[in-house]
Design an enzyme around this catalytic site. Structure first.
Site, PDB file in Angstrom:
ATOM      1  N   LYS A  43      10.201 -14.241  -1.511  1.00 24.54           N
ATOM      2  CA  LYS A  43       9.735 -12.916  -1.949  1.00 24.54           C
ATOM      3  C   LYS A  43      10.392 -11.769  -1.175  1.00 24.54           C
ATOM      4  O   LYS A  43      10.349 -10.629  -1.618  1.00 24.54           O
ATOM      5  CB  LYS A  43       8.213 -12.827  -1.785  1.00 24.54           C
ATOM      6  CG  LYS A  43       7.447 -13.256  -3.016  1.00 24.54           C
ATOM      7  CD  LYS A  43       5.994 -12.902  -2.845  1.00 24.54           C
ATOM      8  CE  LYS A  43       5.287 -12.647  -4.123  1.00 24.54           C
ATOM      9  NZ  LYS A  43       3.898 -12.240  -3.929  1.00 24.54           N
ATOM     10  N   SER A 129       0.434   8.504  -6.717  1.00 24.53           N
ATOM     11  CA  SER A 129       0.944   8.409  -8.088  1.00 24.53           C
ATOM     12  C   SER A 129       0.577   9.667  -8.864  1.00 24.53           C
ATOM     13  O   SER A 129      -0.340  10.401  -8.465  1.00 24.53           O
ATOM     14  CB  SER A 129       0.295   7.197  -8.769  1.00 24.53           C
ATOM     15  OG  SER A 129       0.589   7.186 -10.143  1.00 24.53           O
ATOM     16  N   TYR A 164      -6.871   1.338 -12.581  1.00 27.15           N
ATOM     17  CA  TYR A 164      -5.716   1.513 -11.666  1.00 27.15           C
ATOM     18  C   TYR A 164      -5.622   2.984 -11.257  1.00 27.15           C
ATOM     19  O   TYR A 164      -5.457   3.297 -10.072  1.00 27.15           O
ATOM     20  CB  TYR A 164      -4.413   1.045 -12.341  1.00 27.15           C
ATOM     21  CG  TYR A 164      -3.187   1.504 -11.576  1.00 27.15           C
ATOM     22  CD1 TYR A 164      -2.880   0.965 -10.325  1.00 27.15           C
ATOM     23  CD2 TYR A 164      -2.362   2.526 -12.067  1.00 27.15           C
ATOM     24  CE1 TYR A 164      -1.778   1.413  -9.597  1.00 27.15           C
ATOM     25  CE2 TYR A 164      -1.256   2.967 -11.352  1.00 27.15           C
ATOM     26  CZ  TYR A 164      -0.975   2.413 -10.118  1.00 27.15           C
ATOM     27  OH  TYR A 164       0.108   2.866  -9.393  1.00 27.15           O
ATOM     28  N   LYS A 168      -5.953   4.598  -7.387  1.00 26.70           N
ATOM     29  CA  LYS A 168      -4.975   5.449  -6.700  1.00 26.70           C
ATOM     30  C   LYS A 168      -5.600   6.786  -6.306  1.00 26.70           C
ATOM     31  O   LYS A 168      -5.291   7.337  -5.247  1.00 26.70           O
ATOM     32  CB  LYS A 168      -3.758   5.707  -7.600  1.00 26.70           C
ATOM     33  CG  LYS A 168      -2.935   4.492  -7.928  1.00 26.70           C
ATOM     34  CD  LYS A 168      -2.385   3.783  -6.704  1.00 26.70           C
ATOM     35  CE  LYS A 168      -1.266   4.494  -5.982  1.00 26.70           C
ATOM     36  NZ  LYS A 168      -0.807   3.731  -4.794  1.00 26.70           N
ATOM     37  N   VAL A 195       7.896   4.552 -12.535  1.00 27.44           N
ATOM     38  CA  VAL A 195       9.144   4.323 -11.815  1.00 27.44           C
ATOM     39  C   VAL A 195      10.001   3.318 -12.583  1.00 27.44           C
ATOM     40  O   VAL A 195       9.526   2.243 -12.951  1.00 27.44           O
ATOM     41  CB  VAL A 195       8.875   3.815 -10.377  1.00 27.44           C
ATOM     42  CG1 VAL A 195      10.193   3.695  -9.618  1.00 27.44           C
ATOM     43  CG2 VAL A 195       7.909   4.743  -9.632  1.00 27.44           C
TER      44      VAL A 195
HETATM   45  P1  NAP Z   1       4.811  -3.922  -6.923  1.00 30.50           P
HETATM   46  O1  NAP Z   1       6.245  -4.276  -7.055  1.00 30.50           O
HETATM   47  O2  NAP Z   1       3.821  -4.696  -7.701  1.00 30.50           O
HETATM   48  O3  NAP Z   1       4.440  -3.923  -5.392  1.00 30.50           O
HETATM   49  C1  NAP Z   1       3.118  -3.884  -4.939  1.00 30.50           C
HETATM   50  C2  NAP Z   1       3.116  -4.289  -3.499  1.00 30.50           C
HETATM   51  O4  NAP Z   1       1.768  -4.229  -2.992  1.00 30.50           O
HETATM   52  C3  NAP Z   1       3.608  -5.721  -3.282  1.00 30.50           C
HETATM   53  O5  NAP Z   1       4.361  -5.759  -2.093  1.00 30.50           O
HETATM   54  C4  NAP Z   1       2.313  -6.494  -3.117  1.00 30.50           C
HETATM   55  O6  NAP Z   1       2.436  -7.684  -2.355  1.00 30.50           O
HETATM   56  C5  NAP Z   1       1.495  -5.458  -2.360  1.00 30.50           C
HETATM   57  N1  NAP Z   1       0.066  -5.807  -2.391  1.00 30.50           N
HETATM   58  C6  NAP Z   1      -0.750  -5.812  -3.460  1.00 30.50           C
HETATM   59  N2  NAP Z   1      -1.979  -6.232  -3.077  1.00 30.50           N
HETATM   60  C7  NAP Z   1      -1.917  -6.494  -1.745  1.00 30.50           C
HETATM   61  C8  NAP Z   1      -2.837  -6.954  -0.771  1.00 30.50           C
HETATM   62  N3  NAP Z   1      -4.115  -7.246  -1.068  1.00 30.50           N
HETATM   63  N4  NAP Z   1      -2.408  -7.088   0.512  1.00 30.50           N
HETATM   64  C9  NAP Z   1      -1.131  -6.809   0.855  1.00 30.50           C
HETATM   65  N5  NAP Z   1      -0.203  -6.375  -0.031  1.00 30.50           N
HETATM   66  C10 NAP Z   1      -0.605  -6.225  -1.308  1.00 30.50           C
HETATM   67  O7  NAP Z   1       4.568  -2.405  -7.345  1.00 30.50           O
HETATM   68  P2  NAP Z   1       5.431  -1.098  -7.072  1.00 30.50           P
HETATM   69  O8  NAP Z   1       5.790  -0.556  -8.393  1.00 30.50           O
HETATM   70  O9  NAP Z   1       6.480  -1.327  -6.076  1.00 30.50           O
HETATM   71  O10 NAP Z   1       4.312  -0.149  -6.451  1.00 30.50           O
HETATM   72  C11 NAP Z   1       4.332   0.210  -5.085  1.00 30.50           C
HETATM   73  C12 NAP Z   1       3.493   1.425  -4.875  1.00 30.50           C
HETATM   74  O11 NAP Z   1       3.966   2.491  -5.694  1.00 30.50           O
HETATM   75  C13 NAP Z   1       2.015   1.233  -5.227  1.00 30.50           C
HETATM   76  O12 NAP Z   1       1.261   1.967  -4.302  1.00 30.50           O
HETATM   77  C14 NAP Z   1       1.928   1.869  -6.621  1.00 30.50           C
HETATM   78  O13 NAP Z   1       0.624   2.293  -6.907  1.00 30.50           O
HETATM   79  C15 NAP Z   1       2.888   3.014  -6.435  1.00 30.50           C
HETATM   80  N6  NAP Z   1       3.414   3.563  -7.687  1.00 30.50           N
HETATM   81  C16 NAP Z   1       4.177   2.765  -8.505  1.00 30.50           C
HETATM   82  C17 NAP Z   1       4.660   3.314  -9.683  1.00 30.50           C
HETATM   83  C18 NAP Z   1       5.525   2.512 -10.618  1.00 30.50           C
HETATM   84  O14 NAP Z   1       5.730   2.946 -11.761  1.00 30.50           O
HETATM   85  N7  NAP Z   1       6.058   1.364 -10.199  1.00 30.50           N
HETATM   86  C19 NAP Z   1       4.360   4.636 -10.033  1.00 30.50           C
HETATM   87  C20 NAP Z   1       3.599   5.411  -9.168  1.00 30.50           C
HETATM   88  C21 NAP Z   1       3.132   4.867  -7.986  1.00 30.50           C
HETATM   89  P3  NAP Z   1       2.711  -9.111  -3.068  1.00 30.50           P
HETATM   90  O15 NAP Z   1       4.195  -9.182  -3.281  1.00 30.50           O
HETATM   91  O16 NAP Z   1       2.231 -10.103  -2.076  1.00 30.50           O
HETATM   92  O17 NAP Z   1       1.959  -9.129  -4.358  1.00 30.50           O
END
Ligand code: NAP
Length: 346
Positions: A43, A129, A164, A168, A195
């Site tokens: 990972k 977000s 969700y 946030k 994103v």
């Molecule tokens: P992602 O690829 O699903 O990453 C989420 C991360 O959070 C992963 O590293 C996951 O770990 C970790 N996580 C979830 N639950 C956890 C727990 N209980 N303990 C420890 N780690 C945990 O999503 P992303 O798109 O990169 O999102 C990252 C951040 O950006 C989040 O805060 C999200 O709300 C924010 N965001 C994303 C978007 C978008 O469109 N992608 C837009 C706005 C804001 P595992 O690998 O172990 O699951």
């Protein structure tokens, strides 16, 4: 900032965090990251590969967002903490509190409380977000300039309606509450839209990646709902975090959105570069989506408050405070599709 003192990025396995870590390693920082399971190297192998090719160094810690003191050790000695880890799941979730709200809220409390206990911390950058800014597209009608700004807060979503977004919103509110009780470090918040852009891993379960695989892989070929999303490039999101961390003049919340486009617009932009892909060409009739939507996690209320409503964001503060120059959406989507093809995901 002294580049030998460590910086922490929570959730290094994630799509967004991986790009933040990539940019930090490239700039020569000593990066720490937290993962849920350190033994699952596949990972985060991509991060070890980036470390091998760059000047920076990487240390991996194991920490779950729900464990109270899990972040004390990773934060120890850091000047900057990026809190990015948080579950990102839309549509149907089995248990909204357990799967979204609790890890978002407790994770923020645990990471920020660790930062409170460590005198070296000067800055905390939180990945929030746009969903902390508004709940439904229809709320655009209540904004004076017909644009959402950093002044807006999501007041309509709950644990049972768009959980969700709710997770946030309350996590960001908690972060501001904790930050205001102390003067040791400053909180800076990044509020990205949806994103998009190339992923540094071939992982499929990230919501952004899953959406793109479904869109370009033919899952929505027969038609899509008329929903709009504010889009931003993942590489611009990473740069925004880094500017927020290392430029002491930056402050507050930052809406990070390039443009708001419909799902059909996504398809049209991608089709202009990849005409061979099985992309949707039409909308699902609204009455049909009232029947199908609930099976996919879109309630009638959501459809009513979002269908066909184009909205906009004022992104001027991200440009003036962080100096962000947004990439063209066409480049974002093209680079994303090329990455999916390269990794044999479509
Ligand atoms: P992602 O690829 O699903 O990453 C989420 C991360 O959070 C992963 O590293 C996951 O770990 C970790 N996580 C979830 N639950 C956890 C727990 N209980 N303990 C420890 N780690 C945990 O999503 P992303 O798109 O990169 O999102 C990252 C951040 O950006 C989040 O805060 C999200 O709300 C924010 N965001 C994303 C978007 C978008 O469109 N992608 C837009 C706005 C804001 P595992 O690998 O172990 O699951």
């Amino acid at each position: 900032m002294d580049k030998s003192s460590p910086v922490l990025v929570s959730g290094g396995t994630g799509y967004v965090a991986s790009w933040i870590i990539h940019d930090l390693l490239k700039a020569g920082y000593h990066v720490r990251t937290s993962v849920r399971d350190k033994s699952n190297i596949t990972k985060y192998q991509h991060l070890l590969n980036i470390e091998a090719e760059t000047e920076g160094t990487l240390e991996v810690f194991e920490a779950d967002l729900l464990q109270r003191n899990a972040f004390i050790k990773p934060v120890d000695g850091c000047e900057v903490v990026f809190h990015t880890a948080s579950p990102f799941k839309v549509g149907s979730v089995k248990n909204a509190y357990r799967d979204l709200v609790e890890p978002a809220l407790k994770g923020t409390e645990n990471v920020l409380n660790a930062a409170l206990q460590e005198a070296s911390v000067r800055r905390v950058v939180l990945t929030s977000s746009v969903v902390s800014v508004f709940g439904d597209a229809i709320e655009i009608n209540d904004t004076p300039q017909h644009k959402f700004t950093e002044e807006n807060w999501n007041r309509t979503n709950t644990e049972s309606y768009q959980p969700y977004n709710y997770s946030k919103t309350i996590a960001e509110k908690k972060a501001w509450e904790i930050a205001k009780l102390q003067e040791q470090w400053q909180l800076v918040v990044i509020n990205p839209g949806f994103v998009m852009g190339p992923s540094l891993t071939a992982r499929k379960d990230s919501t952004s990646i899953d959406f793109m695989i479904n869109l370009t892989g033919g899952k929505f070929k027969t038609g899509v709902p008329d929903f709009y999303y504010g889009v931003v490039d993942v590489r611009d999101v990473a740069q925004a975090h880094i500017k927020a961390a290392f430029n002491p003049e930056t402050s507050g919340r930052h809406l990070l959105v390039n443009e708001t486009i419909s799902i059909l617009d996504f398809a049209a932009i991608i089709r202009s570069e990849f005409p061979e892909l099985p992309l949707p060409k039409r909308l699902v009739p609204k009455h049909l989506f009232y029947l199908l939507g609930p099976l996919m996690g879109f309630s009638w209320k959501y459809i009513k408050n979002n269908w066909g409503i184009k909205y906009a964001f004022d992104n001027s503060y991200s440009k003036s405070d962080l100096g962000i120059k947004y990439r063209k959406i066409k480049d974002t989507l093209t680079d994303h599709v090329n990455q999916l093809k390269r990794d044999h995901l479509i």
